[in-house]
Design a protein around this motif. Structure first.
Motif, PDB file in Angstrom:
ATOM      1  N   LYS A  19       0.816  -1.217   0.000  1.00  0.00           N
ATOM      2  CA  LYS A  19       0.000   0.000   0.000  1.00  0.00           C
ATOM      3  C   LYS A  19       0.851   1.269   0.000  1.00  0.00           C
ATOM      4  O   LYS A  19       0.449   2.308  -0.521  1.00  0.00           O
ATOM      5  N   MET A  20       2.041   1.215   0.597  1.00  0.00           N
ATOM      6  CA  MET A  20       2.908   2.394   0.630  1.00  0.00           C
ATOM      7  C   MET A  20       3.737   2.540  -0.647  1.00  0.00           C
ATOM      8  O   MET A  20       4.489   3.500  -0.798  1.00  0.00           O
ATOM      9  N   GLY A  21       3.598   1.592  -1.544  1.00  0.00           N
ATOM     10  CA  GLY A  21       4.306   1.663  -2.818  1.00  0.00           C
ATOM     11  C   GLY A  21       5.306   0.543  -2.996  1.00  0.00           C
ATOM     12  O   GLY A  21       5.965   0.128  -2.051  1.00  0.00           O
ATOM     13  N   ILE A  22       5.401   0.045  -4.209  1.00  0.00           N
ATOM     14  CA  ILE A  22       6.399  -0.962  -4.544  1.00  0.00           C
ATOM     15  C   ILE A  22       7.766  -0.288  -4.614  1.00  0.00           C
ATOM     16  O   ILE A  22       7.926   0.734  -5.279  1.00  0.00           O
ATOM     17  N   PRO A  23       8.775  -0.802  -3.907  1.00  0.00           N
ATOM     18  CA  PRO A  23      10.120  -0.225  -4.032  1.00  0.00           C
ATOM     19  C   PRO A  23      10.579  -0.257  -5.489  1.00  0.00           C
ATOM     20  O   PRO A  23      10.449  -1.271  -6.169  1.00  0.00           O
ATOM     21  N   LYS A  24      11.101   0.854  -5.945  1.00  0.00           N
ATOM     22  CA  LYS A  24      11.579   0.948  -7.325  1.00  0.00           C
ATOM     23  C   LYS A  24      13.094   0.956  -7.341  1.00  0.00           C
ATOM     24  O   LYS A  24      13.715   1.772  -6.662  1.00  0.00           O
ATOM     25  N   ASN A  25      13.670   0.078  -8.109  1.00  0.00           N
ATOM     26  CA  ASN A  25      15.120   0.023  -8.239  1.00  0.00           C
ATOM     27  C   ASN A  25      15.567   1.083  -9.243  1.00  0.00           C
ATOM     28  O   ASN A  25      15.170   1.049 -10.404  1.00  0.00           O
ATOM     29  N   VAL A  26      16.360   2.024  -8.795  1.00  0.00           N
ATOM     30  CA  VAL A  26      16.781   3.124  -9.666  1.00  0.00           C
ATOM     31  C   VAL A  26      17.968   2.730 -10.538  1.00  0.00           C
ATOM     32  O   VAL A  26      18.398   3.511 -11.388  1.00  0.00           O
ATOM     33  N   LYS A  27      18.501   1.530 -10.314  1.00  0.00           N
ATOM     34  CA  LYS A  27      19.600   1.044 -11.138  1.00  0.00           C
ATOM     35  C   LYS A  27      19.048   0.123 -12.208  1.00  0.00           C
ATOM     36  O   LYS A  27      18.017  -0.514 -12.047  1.00  0.00           O
ATOM     37  N   GLU A  28      19.767   0.035 -13.323  1.00  0.00           N
ATOM     38  CA  GLU A  28      19.358  -0.892 -14.368  1.00  0.00           C
ATOM     39  C   GLU A  28      19.670  -2.316 -13.915  1.00  0.00           C
ATOM     40  O   GLU A  28      20.785  -2.617 -13.492  1.00  0.00           O
ATOM     41  N   THR A  29      18.685  -3.186 -14.014  1.00  0.00           N
ATOM     42  CA  THR A  29      18.880  -4.568 -13.577  1.00  0.00           C
ATOM     43  C   THR A  29      18.277  -5.528 -14.585  1.00  0.00           C
ATOM     44  O   THR A  29      17.441  -5.156 -15.407  1.00  0.00           O
ATOM     45  N   ASN A  30      18.677  -6.767 -14.477  1.00  0.00           N
ATOM     46  CA  ASN A  30      18.073  -7.842 -15.252  1.00  0.00           C
ATOM     47  C   ASN A  30      16.647  -8.054 -14.746  1.00  0.00           C
ATOM     48  O   ASN A  30      16.444  -8.191 -13.540  1.00  0.00           O
ATOM     49  N   PRO A  31      15.631  -8.074 -15.613  1.00  0.00           N
ATOM     50  CA  PRO A  31      14.263  -8.283 -15.157  1.00  0.00           C
ATOM     51  C   PRO A  31      14.097  -9.549 -14.319  1.00  0.00           C
ATOM     52  O   PRO A  31      13.259  -9.589 -13.407  1.00  0.00           O
ATOM     53  N   ASP A  32      14.895 -10.569 -14.591  1.00  0.00           N
ATOM     54  CA  ASP A  32      14.815 -11.803 -13.809  1.00  0.00           C
ATOM     55  C   ASP A  32      15.269 -11.589 -12.363  1.00  0.00           C
ATOM     56  O   ASP A  32      15.008 -12.411 -11.499  1.00  0.00           O
ATOM     57  N   ASP A  33      15.968 -10.501 -12.128  1.00  0.00           N
ATOM     58  CA  ASP A  33      16.454 -10.214 -10.779  1.00  0.00           C
ATOM     59  C   ASP A  33      15.547  -9.230 -10.032  1.00  0.00           C
ATOM     60  O   ASP A  33      15.870  -8.780  -8.939  1.00  0.00           O
ATOM     61  N   GLU A  34      14.411  -8.889 -10.651  1.00  0.00           N
ATOM     62  CA  GLU A  34      13.389  -8.060 -10.015  1.00  0.00           C
ATOM     63  C   GLU A  34      12.032  -8.695 -10.314  1.00  0.00           C
ATOM     64  O   GLU A  34      11.115  -8.036 -10.802  1.00  0.00           O
ATOM     65  N   TYR A  35      11.917  -9.985 -10.022  1.00  0.00           N
ATOM     66  CA  TYR A  35      10.725 -10.732 -10.407  1.00  0.00           C
ATOM     67  C   TYR A  35       9.684 -10.654  -9.293  1.00  0.00           C
ATOM     68  O   TYR A  35       9.915 -11.131  -8.176  1.00  0.00           O
ATOM     69  N   LEU A  36       8.535 -10.063  -9.609  1.00  0.00           N
ATOM     70  CA  LEU A  36       7.513  -9.819  -8.603  1.00  0.00           C
ATOM     71  C   LEU A  36       6.649 -11.055  -8.385  1.00  0.00           C
ATOM     72  O   LEU A  36       6.086 -11.618  -9.326  1.00  0.00           O
ATOM     73  N   LEU A  37       6.555 -11.465  -7.134  1.00  0.00           N
ATOM     74  CA  LEU A  37       5.706 -12.600  -6.749  1.00  0.00           C
ATOM     75  C   LEU A  37       4.545 -12.072  -5.912  1.00  0.00           C
ATOM     76  O   LEU A  37       4.740 -11.552  -4.812  1.00  0.00           O
ATOM     77  N   GLN A  38       3.349 -12.200  -6.468  1.00  0.00           N
ATOM     78  CA  GLN A  38       2.153 -11.819  -5.730  1.00  0.00           C
ATOM     79  C   GLN A  38       0.981 -12.618  -6.288  1.00  0.00           C
ATOM     80  O   GLN A  38       0.934 -12.938  -7.475  1.00  0.00           O
ATOM     81  N   SER A  39       0.063 -12.952  -5.437  1.00  0.00           N
ATOM     82  CA  SER A  39      -1.146 -13.664  -5.828  1.00  0.00           C
ATOM     83  C   SER A  39      -2.144 -13.539  -4.692  1.00  0.00           C
ATOM     84  O   SER A  39      -1.776 -13.200  -3.558  1.00  0.00           O
ATOM     85  N   PRO A  40      -3.428 -13.803  -4.948  1.00  0.00           N
ATOM     86  CA  PRO A  40      -4.439 -13.657  -3.897  1.00  0.00           C
ATOM     87  C   PRO A  40      -4.183 -14.521  -2.668  1.00  0.00           C
ATOM     88  O   PRO A  40      -4.590 -14.158  -1.562  1.00  0.00           O
ATOM     89  N   ASP A  41      -3.511 -15.665  -2.841  1.00  0.00           N
ATOM     90  CA  ASP A  41      -3.302 -16.549  -1.697  1.00  0.00           C
ATOM     91  C   ASP A  41      -1.915 -16.384  -1.072  1.00  0.00           C
ATOM     92  O   ASP A  41      -1.542 -17.138  -0.173  1.00  0.00           O
ATOM     93  N   ARG A  42      -1.147 -15.383  -1.504  1.00  0.00           N
ATOM     94  CA  ARG A  42       0.170 -15.120  -0.919  1.00  0.00           C
ATOM     95  C   ARG A  42       0.034 -13.909  -0.003  1.00  0.00           C
ATOM     96  O   ARG A  42      -0.226 -12.798  -0.476  1.00  0.00           O
ATOM     97  N   PRO A  43       0.235 -14.077   1.313  1.00  0.00           N
ATOM     98  CA  PRO A  43      -0.042 -12.982   2.252  1.00  0.00           C
ATOM     99  C   PRO A  43       1.097 -11.985   2.405  1.00  0.00           C
ATOM    100  O   PRO A  43       1.354 -11.474   3.491  1.00  0.00           O
ATOM    101  N   TYR A  44       1.778 -11.697   1.318  1.00  0.00           N
ATOM    102  CA  TYR A  44       2.839 -10.694   1.256  1.00  0.00           C
ATOM    103  C   TYR A  44       3.243 -10.570  -0.212  1.00  0.00           C
ATOM    104  O   TYR A  44       2.798 -11.357  -1.059  1.00  0.00           O
TER     105      TYR A  44
END
Length: 291
Positions: free
Chosen positions: A48-73
């Motif tokens: 709710k306070m915002g997704i941390p944004k990486n200001v450095k260029e990174t490989n997308p595989d190293d910033e892979y977002l895991l979220q789903s309705p049954d994941r409590p974080y």
């Protein structure tokens, strides 16, 4: 006869348009599959306070977002390091209960096909704890929620004296605040590279330090727009090493700005700009003890 034929043609055309439209609408529906492109736009309550944004260029595989309705974080996973970059979660009384801890550490099947899924056995004889980012005790309201914290994508190699010492103290302190009626929004992660653990080609990076940012809301149900320059923010940066088990977690309080500088992340991105600037330069000075 001609009129009837045209009526059939029009009817068929309408049916085709309906079918095409249905397919298009289906493809627009959100899915629960993790998707790195959701970074910065997710509406998940745990960010709710915002997704941390990486200001450095990174490989997308190293910033892979895991979220789903049954994941409590929410977790940002690093496929190169085989650990989370960070985990983010909401904490209030609704998440606390008395479900027993089962220690069911296990690989995370939500990772893309072909990625290595870290196993609990990869930590065997390493000298490091399987350190939760989102703590099990913050999710013991249901068996499903506490079990979800034992996915290995929520785990980093943590020095026992850190994990069982000041890190655990801060977790207990946070739950003490919740018992007072507060609602917390917490982000935790690590940075640096001390060494790696694992056998063969498995190289799980051991963070040099672990950090946490906690937004303390005075009551439940508030949003990022309710954060002001007077909102309490707790930011800590601890060495991930032995010899600190008896240290007070308060010794490691720093500013959010310092953690941003050291990690390359921009935090509290949903908080109004004026409040964000003032809060991130402060170091928490509260001295009362809940735990």
């Amino acid at each position: 006869m001609l009129k009837s034929r045209w009526q059939w043609v029009i009817a068929i055309a309408v049916l085709i348009l309906i079918a095409v439209g249905s397919v298009w609408l289906f493809r627009q529906q959100p899915t629960s599959e993790p998707n790195p492109s959701l970074i910065g736009v997710t509406s998940n309550l745990h960010a709710k306070m915002g997704i941390p944004k990486n200001v450095k260029e990174t490989n997308p595989d190293d910033e892979y977002l895991l979220q789903s309705p049954d994941r409590p974080y929410v977790t940002s996973y690093n496929n190169s390091k085989l650990i989370p970059n960070w985990s983010s979660w909401q904490l209030n009384k609704d998440w606390l209960g008395n479900v027993p801890r089962r220690n069911d550490f296990r690989p995370d099947p939500a990772l893309p096909k072909g990625w290595y899924q870290v196993r609990s056995s990869d930590y065997n004889n390493s000298g490091y704890d399987r350190g939760h980012m989102t703590p099990a005790a913050d999710r013991d309201n249901t068996p499903q929620n506490i079990s979800a914290t034992f996915l290995m994508t929520n785990i980093v190699p943590q020095a026992p004296d850190n994990n069982q010492g000041p890190w655990a103290q801060l977790e207990n302190y946070s739950r003490g605040l919740v018992e007072q009626g507060k609602e917390l929004y917490i982000i935790a992660g690590g940075y640096g590279n001390t060494r790696s653990i694992g056998k063969g080609n498995v190289k799980i990076v051991v963070p040099d330090r672990v950090w946490k940012v906690i937004v303390v809301m005075d009551k439940t149900g508030l949003s990022a727009s309710d954060v002001t320059a007077n909102t309490r923010i707790i930011a800590i940066d601890m060495p991930n090493q032995q010899g600190i088990k008896d240290m007070d977690w308060r010794k490691y309080r720093v500013s959010v700005d310092l953690i941003e500088e050291r990690t390359g992340y921009n935090f509290l991105t949903n908080v109004p700009d004026a409040a964000q600037v003032q809060l991130e330069e402060k170091v928490d000075k509260v001295v009362e003890r809940v735990n």
